[in-house]
Structures are given as C-alpha cells and as structure tokens.
Design an enzyme around this catalytic site. Structure first.
Site, PDB file in Angstrom:
ATOM      1  N   PHE A  11       0.789  -1.124  -0.010  1.00 29.07           N
ATOM      2  CA  PHE A  11       0.045   0.157  -0.130  1.00 29.07           C
ATOM      3  C   PHE A  11       0.902   1.403   0.016  1.00 29.07           C
ATOM      4  O   PHE A  11       0.673   2.084  -0.783  1.00 29.07           O
ATOM      5  CB  PHE A  11      -0.768  -0.162   1.088  1.00 29.07           C
ATOM      6  CG  PHE A  11      -1.548   1.302   1.622  1.00 29.07           C
ATOM      7  CD1 PHE A  11      -2.273   2.015   0.629  1.00 29.07           C
ATOM      8  CD2 PHE A  11      -1.577   1.757   2.824  1.00 29.07           C
ATOM      9  CE1 PHE A  11      -2.989   3.086   0.903  1.00 29.07           C
ATOM     10  CE2 PHE A  11      -2.120   2.795   3.282  1.00 29.07           C
ATOM     11  CZ  PHE A  11      -2.923   3.630   1.998  1.00 29.07           C
ATOM     12  N   ASP A  31       9.361  -7.245  -3.634  1.00 28.61           N
ATOM     13  CA  ASP A  31       8.410  -7.490  -2.855  1.00 28.61           C
ATOM     14  C   ASP A  31       8.260  -9.080  -2.940  1.00 28.61           C
ATOM     15  O   ASP A  31       8.391  -9.186  -4.201  1.00 28.61           O
ATOM     16  CB  ASP A  31       7.094  -6.784  -3.208  1.00 28.61           C
ATOM     17  CG  ASP A  31       6.188  -6.784  -2.123  1.00 28.61           C
ATOM     18  OD1 ASP A  31       5.745  -5.551  -1.743  1.00 28.61           O
ATOM     19  OD2 ASP A  31       5.520  -7.692  -1.854  1.00 28.61           O
ATOM     20  N   ALA A  72       9.292  -3.433   3.726  1.00 31.72           N
ATOM     21  CA  ALA A  72       8.768  -5.010   3.728  1.00 31.72           C
ATOM     22  C   ALA A  72       8.328  -5.351   5.141  1.00 31.72           C
ATOM     23  O   ALA A  72       9.472  -5.257   5.956  1.00 31.72           O
ATOM     24  CB  ALA A  72       9.910  -5.627   3.136  1.00 31.72           C
ATOM     25  N   TYR A 139       4.098  -7.035  17.037  1.00 29.44           N
ATOM     26  CA  TYR A 139       4.404  -6.242  15.835  1.00 29.44           C
ATOM     27  C   TYR A 139       5.270  -5.002  16.475  1.00 29.44           C
ATOM     28  O   TYR A 139       6.153  -4.523  15.863  1.00 29.44           O
ATOM     29  CB  TYR A 139       2.994  -5.653  15.209  1.00 29.44           C
ATOM     30  CG  TYR A 139       3.091  -4.734  14.185  1.00 29.44           C
ATOM     31  CD1 TYR A 139       3.838  -4.911  13.142  1.00 29.44           C
ATOM     32  CD2 TYR A 139       2.526  -3.308  14.657  1.00 29.44           C
ATOM     33  CE1 TYR A 139       3.870  -3.669  12.078  1.00 29.44           C
ATOM     34  CE2 TYR A 139       2.863  -2.283  13.429  1.00 29.44           C
ATOM     35  CZ  TYR A 139       3.298  -2.616  12.424  1.00 29.44           C
ATOM     36  OH  TYR A 139       3.649  -1.656  11.395  1.00 29.44           O
ATOM     37  N   ASN A 168      -1.732   5.720  11.839  1.00 29.91           N
ATOM     38  CA  ASN A 168      -2.780   4.883  10.868  1.00 29.91           C
ATOM     39  C   ASN A 168      -2.874   5.483   9.499  1.00 29.91           C
ATOM     40  O   ASN A 168      -3.701   6.349   9.408  1.00 29.91           O
ATOM     41  CB  ASN A 168      -4.028   4.499  11.607  1.00 29.91           C
ATOM     42  CG  ASN A 168      -4.192   3.931  12.921  1.00 29.91           C
ATOM     43  OD1 ASN A 168      -3.244   4.204  13.967  1.00 29.91           O
ATOM     44  ND2 ASN A 168      -4.759   2.681  12.818  1.00 29.91           N
ATOM     45  N   ILE A 184     -10.577   1.724   8.398  1.00 27.98           N
ATOM     46  CA  ILE A 184     -11.251   2.600   7.345  1.00 27.98           C
ATOM     47  C   ILE A 184     -11.807   1.861   6.244  1.00 27.98           C
ATOM     48  O   ILE A 184     -12.777   2.087   5.774  1.00 27.98           O
ATOM     49  CB  ILE A 184     -10.213   3.716   6.969  1.00 27.98           C
ATOM     50  CG1 ILE A 184     -10.239   4.711   8.252  1.00 27.98           C
ATOM     51  CG2 ILE A 184     -10.716   4.665   5.952  1.00 27.98           C
ATOM     52  CD1 ILE A 184      -9.376   5.969   8.217  1.00 27.98           C
ATOM     53  N   PHE A 200     -14.666  -2.653  17.503  1.00 31.24           N
ATOM     54  CA  PHE A 200     -14.250  -3.536  18.448  1.00 31.24           C
ATOM     55  C   PHE A 200     -14.194  -2.915  19.498  1.00 31.24           C
ATOM     56  O   PHE A 200     -13.457  -1.785  19.508  1.00 31.24           O
ATOM     57  CB  PHE A 200     -12.900  -4.288  18.104  1.00 31.24           C
ATOM     58  CG  PHE A 200     -12.916  -5.295  16.760  1.00 31.24           C
ATOM     59  CD1 PHE A 200     -13.483  -6.300  17.127  1.00 31.24           C
ATOM     60  CD2 PHE A 200     -12.582  -4.758  15.460  1.00 31.24           C
ATOM     61  CE1 PHE A 200     -13.770  -7.309  16.066  1.00 31.24           C
ATOM     62  CE2 PHE A 200     -12.964  -5.726  14.603  1.00 31.24           C
ATOM     63  CZ  PHE A 200     -13.343  -6.901  14.717  1.00 31.24           C
TER      64      PHE A 200
HETATM   65  P1  NAD Z   1       1.531  -3.708   3.133  1.00 29.50           P
HETATM   66  O1  NAD Z   1       1.186  -4.810   3.565  1.00 29.50           O
HETATM   67  O2  NAD Z   1       0.576  -3.182   2.017  1.00 29.50           O
HETATM   68  O3  NAD Z   1       2.876  -3.613   2.436  1.00 29.50           O
HETATM   69  C1  NAD Z   1       4.016  -4.242   3.069  1.00 29.50           C
HETATM   70  C2  NAD Z   1       4.716  -4.890   1.808  1.00 29.50           C
HETATM   71  O4  NAD Z   1       5.633  -5.929   2.238  1.00 29.50           O
HETATM   72  C3  NAD Z   1       3.678  -6.131   1.279  1.00 29.50           C
HETATM   73  O5  NAD Z   1       3.603  -5.827  -0.198  1.00 29.50           O
HETATM   74  C4  NAD Z   1       4.272  -7.482   1.347  1.00 29.50           C
HETATM   75  O6  NAD Z   1       4.182  -8.352   0.145  1.00 29.50           O
HETATM   76  C5  NAD Z   1       5.709  -6.882   1.388  1.00 29.50           C
HETATM   77  N1  NAD Z   1       6.500  -8.116   2.246  1.00 29.50           N
HETATM   78  C6  NAD Z   1       6.014  -8.722   3.241  1.00 29.50           C
HETATM   79  N2  NAD Z   1       6.972  -9.801   3.648  1.00 29.50           N
HETATM   80  C7  NAD Z   1       7.950  -9.560   2.655  1.00 29.50           C
HETATM   81  C8  NAD Z   1       8.958 -10.378   2.510  1.00 29.50           C
HETATM   82  N3  NAD Z   1       9.726 -11.313   3.385  1.00 29.50           N
HETATM   83  N4  NAD Z   1      10.084 -10.009   1.644  1.00 29.50           N
HETATM   84  C9  NAD Z   1       9.712  -8.890   0.490  1.00 29.50           C
HETATM   85  N5  NAD Z   1       8.494  -8.255   0.751  1.00 29.50           N
HETATM   86  C10 NAD Z   1       7.596  -8.458   1.650  1.00 29.50           C
HETATM   87  O7  NAD Z   1       1.671  -2.371   4.228  1.00 29.50           O
HETATM   88  P2  NAD Z   1       1.855  -1.024   4.359  1.00 29.50           P
HETATM   89  O8  NAD Z   1       0.783  -0.579   4.997  1.00 29.50           O
HETATM   90  O9  NAD Z   1       2.336  -0.695   2.916  1.00 29.50           O
HETATM   91  O10 NAD Z   1       3.273  -0.922   5.111  1.00 29.50           O
HETATM   92  C11 NAD Z   1       4.364  -0.597   4.643  1.00 29.50           C
HETATM   93  C12 NAD Z   1       5.404  -0.364   5.779  1.00 29.50           C
HETATM   94  O11 NAD Z   1       4.749   0.568   6.802  1.00 29.50           O
HETATM   95  C13 NAD Z   1       5.348  -1.773   6.819  1.00 29.50           C
HETATM   96  O12 NAD Z   1       6.773  -1.755   7.275  1.00 29.50           O
HETATM   97  C14 NAD Z   1       4.462  -1.326   8.035  1.00 29.50           C
HETATM   98  O13 NAD Z   1       4.987  -1.594   9.308  1.00 29.50           O
HETATM   99  C15 NAD Z   1       4.775   0.358   8.071  1.00 29.50           C
HETATM  100  N6  NAD Z   1       3.624   0.913   8.726  1.00 29.50           N
HETATM  101  C16 NAD Z   1       2.343   1.191   8.052  1.00 29.50           C
HETATM  102  C17 NAD Z   1       1.228   1.695   8.808  1.00 29.50           C
HETATM  103  C18 NAD Z   1       0.007   1.631   8.019  1.00 29.50           C
HETATM  104  O14 NAD Z   1      -1.030   2.289   8.815  1.00 29.50           O
HETATM  105  N7  NAD Z   1      -0.212   1.386   6.802  1.00 29.50           N
HETATM  106  C19 NAD Z   1       1.396   2.235   9.977  1.00 29.50           C
HETATM  107  C20 NAD Z   1       2.811   2.181  10.356  1.00 29.50           C
HETATM  108  C21 NAD Z   1       3.864   1.688   9.876  1.00 29.50           C
END
Ligand code: NAD
Length: 312
Positions: A11, A31, A72, A139, A168, A184, A200
């Site tokens: 995302f 990815d 990732a 996490y 978020n 959302i 929840f």
């Molecule tokens: P997402 O799940 O859409 O993106 C994570 C991506 O990592 C996915 O495309 C998944 O296929 C890839 N992935 C997972 N394991 C992998 C591996 N072993 N090797 C290669 N790729 C791998 O989630 P997101 O919301 O886009 O989150 C991206 C980053 O931002 C993450 O590190 C997450 O912890 C951080 N983050 C997100 C949010 C949020 O609200 N979305 C909030 C805080 C932090």
C-alpha cells in the site's frame, strides 16, 4: 536519485514508488507479494519479486542505489499476536538482512518505515518521539527492534539512517484482507455493502489517521533532508479521532445509514493514540494536507474497489 523500496508493491510502498518516478527518480521495488500487488506500480518502476532476507538478491538490487526505503514487513497487530515468530522473522530478520546488504553495497541512506504502535498505552497524548515506548504486541516489539538494528548498524558502518513512526495510514489502494482488515477501508466496505459497522470495544478508543499522500510526502522528504541522521520522526495527522467519530464520518461520506455493532475489543489495541508531529514539521518540512473527511471522499472517488458500490 536511485532508490530501492522493499515492500514496494504494498500500500505505502507502491504509492511512494509511483511518486518517486513521477518526480524523475529511478526506482527499484522488491516485494515477495505476500500482500502486495505489482499491478499498482508505474511501468517505470523496476519490480523484482523476492524475499527481503535474500541477501545475494539484495546485493544485485543495491548496485548504485543512493537510498533504501525499508518497508517490507508483516503489518497486522492482531495477526502478530497469533504468529509472533513470523513477525520476528520478517520484520526483524528482514531488517538485519537489508542492513547487512546495505553495508556491503555502500548505500548512503536508509529510511525505515516504523510505527506509532511502538508507543502502546500512554496516558499523555499526543505522543512525541521522547515518549518512552510501551509496546503491546509482537508487531510493536518487532518495529522497535528494527529501529535499533537500523540505527546501530548505521552508526557502526557509516550509513545515514532515519526511522519514520507512521501512525494509521489510509487511502486509495489500501488492501482489505479477509481477516484483520484496517478499520477505514473495512468500514467503507461495510457501509457501502449495507451491513453494520463492526466496532471492536466501546468505540471510544482514539487513533491518528493519516492520509497516504501525506505519508508519502514525509517519506519523500526523508531521503534528502539534512539533520535527520539517527532520528525517529512521528508521521501522523496530529488529529485525534475516536472510532465512534469515524463511524459518523463514514456515514456522512457514504451517505448511507449505518449502525455500529459493538464486539469484543481486539487484543493489542490501545485506548488513545495521537501523534505530536512537531519534529516532522521541523525536520522534514512536513505539513499534512488532507483531513479525514476529505480523505474519505478521496477514497470513495479514487479507489475502484469502492466505486462499484458508490455507483449503485
Ligand atoms: P503492506 O502489507 O501493504 O506492505 C508491506 C509489503 O511488504 C507487502 O507488499 C508485502 O508483500 C511485502 N512483504 C512482506 N514480507 C516480505 C518479505 N519477506 N520480503 C519482501 N516483501 C515482503 O503494508 P503497508 O501499510 O504498505 O506498510 C508498509 C510499511 O509501513 C510496513 O513496514 C509497516 O509496518 C509500516 N507502517 C504502516 C502503517 C499503516 O498504517 N499502513 C503504519 C505504521 C507503519
């Protein structure tokens, strides 16, 4: 600039990749597609399918790269309670692997996507970067460990590092998995489908919802900002919104009559969370541009997964 984005088909990663190529940068995305979808990437992004722990593959991808965005990860708080080993393996092991490869390839800067979840339950809100973390889920623990690895290896090996604690994030293109979906897109789906919105807990818990373009602005700036080395920087909206308020906003945005259905609180959740974004303003020139009402409107307009339902 030449960048590698791990988790680049996810995302946030795909939105960042597309923004970077629009601004004329060279972008590689790695990815494993466990959650991502390369179809959302601009054709100019060089996509490789692979695991972030595959160090030889990383060596190849890191040739002539100036900046790594390490995104990732496994990303669900409740899921991490069920599968803590997996979360440790990918979120911690993957971070160590990328830092080892970055060290060998001589990359200048690493930007880590960390999380506001690290703060856990805190009496004083908003939380600033000085707040002592109080993780409540595997996490959150994995993200603190990732920060420590990035900073420690960075210092030892002369790599500039910065961790953005994202709150978020939401916006068009966000996945709605069958279980543990982000609130959302889940609420929008439930509202447009004519069902109840499953809340929840009592719905008085608060969160800081930050629109994807604002998150991308912060990540974009973090690649080149000066005076960010070894800094932790909060990236949120700075606005505290309860889940019950979100229910009302979703009702307004969708124009549907919605009824919340209260269910048992999720494990690992916290009662309040909102970011102090002063440091991001100061160090990244960050200024969130999209408030929650506008963000919901944009999701309904721009995200094809909601379009069909909106048109009905
Ligand atoms: P997402 O799940 O859409 O993106 C994570 C991506 O990592 C996915 O495309 C998944 O296929 C890839 N992935 C997972 N394991 C992998 C591996 N072993 N090797 C290669 N790729 C791998 O989630 P997101 O919301 O886009 O989150 C991206 C980053 O931002 C993450 O590190 C997450 O912890 C951080 N983050 C997100 C949010 C949020 O609200 N979305 C909030 C805080 C932090």
């Amino acid at each position: 600039m030449r960048c590698l984005i791990t988790g680049g088909a996810g995302f946030i990663g795909s939105a960042l990749a597309n923004r970077l190529v629009r601004e004329g940068h060279h972008v590689r995305a790695l990815d494993d597609l466990s959650a991502g979808d390369p179809a959302r990437l601009d054709s100019q992004v060089l996509f490789t399918r692979g695991d972030v722990k595959d160090v030889p593959k990383l060596w190849t991808l890191l040739q002539h790269v100036d900046c790594v965005y390490h995104l990732a990860a496994r990303v669900s708080v409740p899921e991490s309670i069920l599968y803590p080993r997996d979360y440790n393996d990918v979120n911690v092991g993957g971070t160590v692997a990328i830092m080892e490869a970055v060290r060998d390839a001589g990359v200048k800067r690493v930007v880590l996507a960390s999380s506001g979840a690290i703060y856990g339950e805190q009496r004083r809100q908003p939380v600033s970067e000085k707040t002592i973390p109080n993780p409540r889920s595997p996490y959150a623990v994995s993200k603190i460990a990732a920060e420590h690895y990035v900073f420690t290896i960075g210092v030892l090996c002369g790599i500039e590092t910065v961790a953005l604690r994202i709150f978020n994030a939401y916006g068009p293109g966000q996945f709605v998995p069958a279980s543990h979906a982000p609130v959302i897109p889940q609420f929008l789906k439930q509202a447009l489908g004519g069902g109840s919105l499953i809340v929840f807990g009592d719905g008085n818990q608060t969160r800081d919802f930050v629109y994807i373009d604002d998150v991308v602005d912060a990540l974009f700036a973090a690649a080149t900002a000066s005076d960010v080395d070894r800094r932790i920087i909060n990236v949120g909206s700075g606005q505290e919104v309860s889940i019950n308020q979100l229910v009302e906003k979703v009702a307004r945005a969708t124009g549907r009559e919605v009824s919340p259905l209260y269910s048992q609180a999720d494990n690992g959740g916290v009662s309040r969370l909102v970011a102090d974004i002063g440091l991001a303003r100061q160090k990244l020139g960050y200024s969130p541009r999209v408030d929650l009402d506008r963000g919901l409107e944009l999701m309904l307009t721009l995200d094809p997964q909601f379009q069909v339902a909106v048109d009905q």
